[in-house]
Design a protein around this motif. Structure first.
Motif, PDB file in Angstrom:
ATOM      1  N   GLY A 193       7.917   1.737   2.468  1.00  0.00           N
ATOM      2  CA  GLY A 193       7.306   0.940   1.406  1.00  0.00           C
ATOM      3  C   GLY A 193       5.846   1.282   1.248  1.00  0.00           C
ATOM      4  N   ASP A 194       5.079   0.311   0.773  1.00  0.00           N
ATOM      5  CA  ASP A 194       3.638   0.522   0.589  1.00  0.00           C
ATOM      6  C   ASP A 194       2.871  -0.653   1.167  1.00  0.00           C
ATOM      7  N   TYR A 195       1.579  -0.461   1.330  1.00  0.00           N
ATOM      8  CA  TYR A 195       0.758  -1.498   1.948  1.00  0.00           C
ATOM      9  C   TYR A 195      -0.637  -1.513   1.338  1.00  0.00           C
ATOM     10  N   VAL A 196      -1.295  -2.643   1.525  1.00  0.00           N
ATOM     11  CA  VAL A 196      -2.709  -2.799   1.183  1.00  0.00           C
ATOM     12  C   VAL A 196      -3.354  -3.518   2.355  1.00  0.00           C
ATOM     13  N   ILE A 197      -4.541  -3.069   2.766  1.00  0.00           N
ATOM     14  CA  ILE A 197      -5.222  -3.737   3.861  1.00  0.00           C
ATOM     15  C   ILE A 197      -6.601  -4.193   3.403  1.00  0.00           C
ATOM     16  N   ASN A 198      -6.911  -5.444   3.671  1.00  0.00           N
ATOM     17  CA  ASN A 198      -8.197  -6.031   3.331  1.00  0.00           C
ATOM     18  C   ASN A 198      -9.143  -5.832   4.505  1.00  0.00           C
ATOM     19  N   GLY A 199      -9.744  -4.655   4.571  1.00  0.00           N
ATOM     20  CA  GLY A 199     -10.574  -4.279   5.707  1.00  0.00           C
ATOM     21  C   GLY A 199     -10.078  -2.963   6.268  1.00  0.00           C
ATOM     22  N   ASP A 200     -10.011  -2.845   7.597  1.00  0.00           N
ATOM     23  CA  ASP A 200      -9.487  -1.626   8.212  1.00  0.00           C
ATOM     24  C   ASP A 200      -8.619  -1.995   9.401  1.00  0.00           C
ATOM     25  N   PHE A 201      -7.874  -1.010   9.905  1.00  0.00           N
ATOM     26  CA  PHE A 201      -6.905  -1.260  10.960  1.00  0.00           C
ATOM     27  C   PHE A 201      -7.542  -1.568  12.308  1.00  0.00           C
ATOM     28  N   ALA A 202      -8.833  -1.281  12.459  1.00  0.00           N
ATOM     29  CA  ALA A 202      -9.502  -1.525  13.728  1.00  0.00           C
ATOM     30  C   ALA A 202     -10.151  -2.901  13.792  1.00  0.00           C
ATOM     31  N   THR A 203     -10.122  -3.650  12.689  1.00  0.00           N
ATOM     32  CA  THR A 203     -10.757  -4.959  12.633  1.00  0.00           C
ATOM     33  C   THR A 203      -9.705  -6.061  12.758  1.00  0.00           C
ATOM     34  N   PRO A 204      -9.765  -6.885  13.802  1.00  0.00           N
ATOM     35  CA  PRO A 204      -8.743  -7.916  14.025  1.00  0.00           C
ATOM     36  C   PRO A 204      -8.550  -8.878  12.859  1.00  0.00           C
ATOM     37  N   LYS A 205      -9.618  -9.168  12.098  1.00  0.00           N
ATOM     38  CA  LYS A 205      -9.514 -10.142  11.019  1.00  0.00           C
ATOM     39  C   LYS A 205      -8.977  -9.538   9.714  1.00  0.00           C
ATOM     40  N   SER A 206      -8.774  -8.241   9.681  1.00  0.00           N
ATOM     41  CA  SER A 206      -8.239  -7.606   8.475  1.00  0.00           C
ATOM     42  C   SER A 206      -6.838  -8.129   8.181  1.00  0.00           C
ATOM     43  N   VAL A 207      -6.535  -8.272   6.900  1.00  0.00           N
ATOM     44  CA  VAL A 207      -5.218  -8.743   6.474  1.00  0.00           C
ATOM     45  C   VAL A 207      -4.422  -7.571   5.901  1.00  0.00           C
ATOM     46  N   LEU A 208      -3.243  -7.362   6.442  1.00  0.00           N
ATOM     47  CA  LEU A 208      -2.353  -6.286   6.018  1.00  0.00           C
ATOM     48  C   LEU A 208      -1.231  -6.875   5.166  1.00  0.00           C
ATOM     49  N   THR A 209      -1.102  -6.392   3.950  1.00  0.00           N
ATOM     50  CA  THR A 209      -0.020  -6.819   3.067  1.00  0.00           C
ATOM     51  C   THR A 209       1.029  -5.718   3.006  1.00  0.00           C
ATOM     52  N   LEU A 210       2.237  -6.032   3.489  1.00  0.00           N
ATOM     53  CA  LEU A 210       3.327  -5.055   3.539  1.00  0.00           C
ATOM     54  C   LEU A 210       4.333  -5.320   2.439  1.00  0.00           C
ATOM     55  N   HIS A 211       4.678  -4.269   1.704  1.00  0.00           N
ATOM     56  CA  HIS A 211       5.715  -4.348   0.678  1.00  0.00           C
ATOM     57  C   HIS A 211       6.830  -3.394   1.058  1.00  0.00           C
ATOM     58  N   ARG A 212       7.917  -3.942   1.595  1.00  0.00           N
ATOM     59  CA  ARG A 212       9.057  -3.118   1.961  1.00  0.00           C
ATOM     60  C   ARG A 212       9.904  -2.840   0.719  1.00  0.00           C
ATOM     61  N   THR A 213      10.211  -1.570   0.496  1.00  0.00           N
ATOM     62  CA  THR A 213      11.084  -1.191  -0.618  1.00  0.00           C
ATOM     63  C   THR A 213      12.423  -0.650  -0.138  1.00  0.00           C
ATOM     64  N   GLN A 214      12.519  -0.345   1.162  1.00  0.00           N
ATOM     65  CA  GLN A 214      13.774   0.061   1.803  1.00  0.00           C
ATOM     66  C   GLN A 214      13.825  -0.539   3.200  1.00  0.00           C
ATOM     67  N   LYS A 215      15.020  -0.907   3.643  1.00  0.00           N
ATOM     68  CA  LYS A 215      15.177  -1.453   4.983  1.00  0.00           C
ATOM     69  C   LYS A 215      16.563  -1.121   5.512  1.00  0.00           C
ATOM     70  N   TYR A 216      16.639  -0.897   6.815  1.00  0.00           N
ATOM     71  CA  TYR A 216      17.904  -0.567   7.464  1.00  0.00           C
ATOM     72  C   TYR A 216      18.761  -1.821   7.629  1.00  0.00           C
ATOM     73  N   ALA A 217      20.066  -1.698   7.387  1.00  0.00           N
ATOM     74  CA  ALA A 217      21.024  -2.768   7.616  1.00  0.00           C
ATOM     75  C   ALA A 217      22.168  -2.226   8.446  1.00  0.00           C
ATOM     76  N   ASP A 218      22.616  -2.985   9.421  1.00  0.00           N
ATOM     77  CA  ASP A 218      23.698  -2.558  10.296  1.00  0.00           C
ATOM     78  C   ASP A 218      24.966  -2.281   9.494  1.00  0.00           C
ATOM     79  N   GLY A 219      25.545  -1.120   9.688  1.00  0.00           N
ATOM     80  CA  GLY A 219      26.759  -0.741   8.987  1.00  0.00           C
ATOM     81  C   GLY A 219      26.532  -0.174   7.604  1.00  0.00           C
ATOM     82  N   ILE A 220      25.293  -0.252   7.106  1.00  0.00           N
ATOM     83  CA  ILE A 220      24.965   0.254   5.769  1.00  0.00           C
ATOM     84  C   ILE A 220      23.968   1.396   5.833  1.00  0.00           C
TER      85      ILE A 220
END
Length: 245
Positions: A193-220
């Motif tokens: 999928g895609d993501y947006v981060i409010n800050g950077d990955f090294a900053t604990p207070k940063s907010v990561l917004t994850l948008h999953r567009t594909q996901k694994y499902a058992d048997g599928i």
């Protein structure tokens, strides 16, 4: 945790650390990632042999780092240097590297000094490569997180289990998530999928917004999916492998 001594099924499991360096220097970048599910034999304190997963990272400053997953935990296992003969980012030509392990996990936070060198043909290990072989050409990593038994999987019978997982975040705003399946001895592309981060990955207070567009499902398998979630970097409960802590 039980003390374990590893006997590797394939030598490429020896991965290592970064030297101390200087604060003003730019941190090393990941050039390649390899993952072997149930690819490492470990011997516990009772002398019983078990299998563990291993994830290994090559950095552009000539260092490497290996993590292992065993009994529901994920830790650094060995640290050292790597000498490259060829380009680990292109496995179409022979790539021979020498891994020089300098320290190895002993017990919990204890490490013992070692001096072991091994030659490995990475071109023969392409099936274990998550990056760059497993990603689209030209993608550059912004960050990598991982943790043992962190991704829930709902099985077809309705039962649940938790898989060890690795998240690769790229500089174009996309991500790939892998999950490790010990019984099948394979890694799965679990979501994209895609993501947006409010800050950077090294900053604990940063907010990561994850948008999953594909996901694994058992048997599928991997299929279309649509979800949007916000996460605080400091509350993820993951190990940040890159940028290095």
């Amino acid at each position: 945790m039980k003390r374990i001594i590893s006997v590797f099924l394939f030598i490429v499991c020896f991965m290592g650390m970064i030297p101390a360096g200087h604060a003003e220097e730019a941190p090393p970048k990941v050039t390649a990632i390899y993952c072997a599910v149930q690819g490492q034999i470990v011997t516990n304190a009772e002398g019983e042999k078990e299998l563990a997963d291993t994830i290994i990272y090559l950095f552009d400053d000539g260092t490497y780092r290996q993590y292992f997953v065993h009994n529901g935990t994920m830790e650094i296992y060995s640290i050292g240097e790597v000498i490259k003969n060829g380009n680990p980012e292109d496995l179409s030509d022979p790539v021979i590297v020498t891994f020089h392990a300098q320290k190895m996990w002993k017990d919990q936070d204890e490490y013992m000094d070692v001096d072991m060198s091994y030659d490995v043909n990475l071109s023969e290990k392409g099936e274990f490569c998550l990056y760059p072989v497993g990603s689209e050409e030209g993608l550059v990593l912004d960050s990598v997180f991982m943790q043992a038994e962190k991704q829930k999987l709902v099985l077809k019978d309705g039962s649940e289990r938790y898989l060890s997982t690795i998240w690769l975040y790229y500089d174009n705003g996309s991500f790939q998530q892998y999950a490790l399946m010990p019984e099948a001895r394979e890694k799965l592309l679990f979501s994209t999928g895609d993501y947006v981060i409010n800050g950077d990955f090294a900053t604990p207070k940063s907010v990561l917004t994850l948008h999953r567009t594909q996901k694994y499902a058992d048997g599928i398998g991997l299929s279309e999916y649509d979800s949007l979630h916000d996460y605080s970097i400091g509350e993820l409960g993951f190990i940040r492998v890159y940028p290095l802590t």
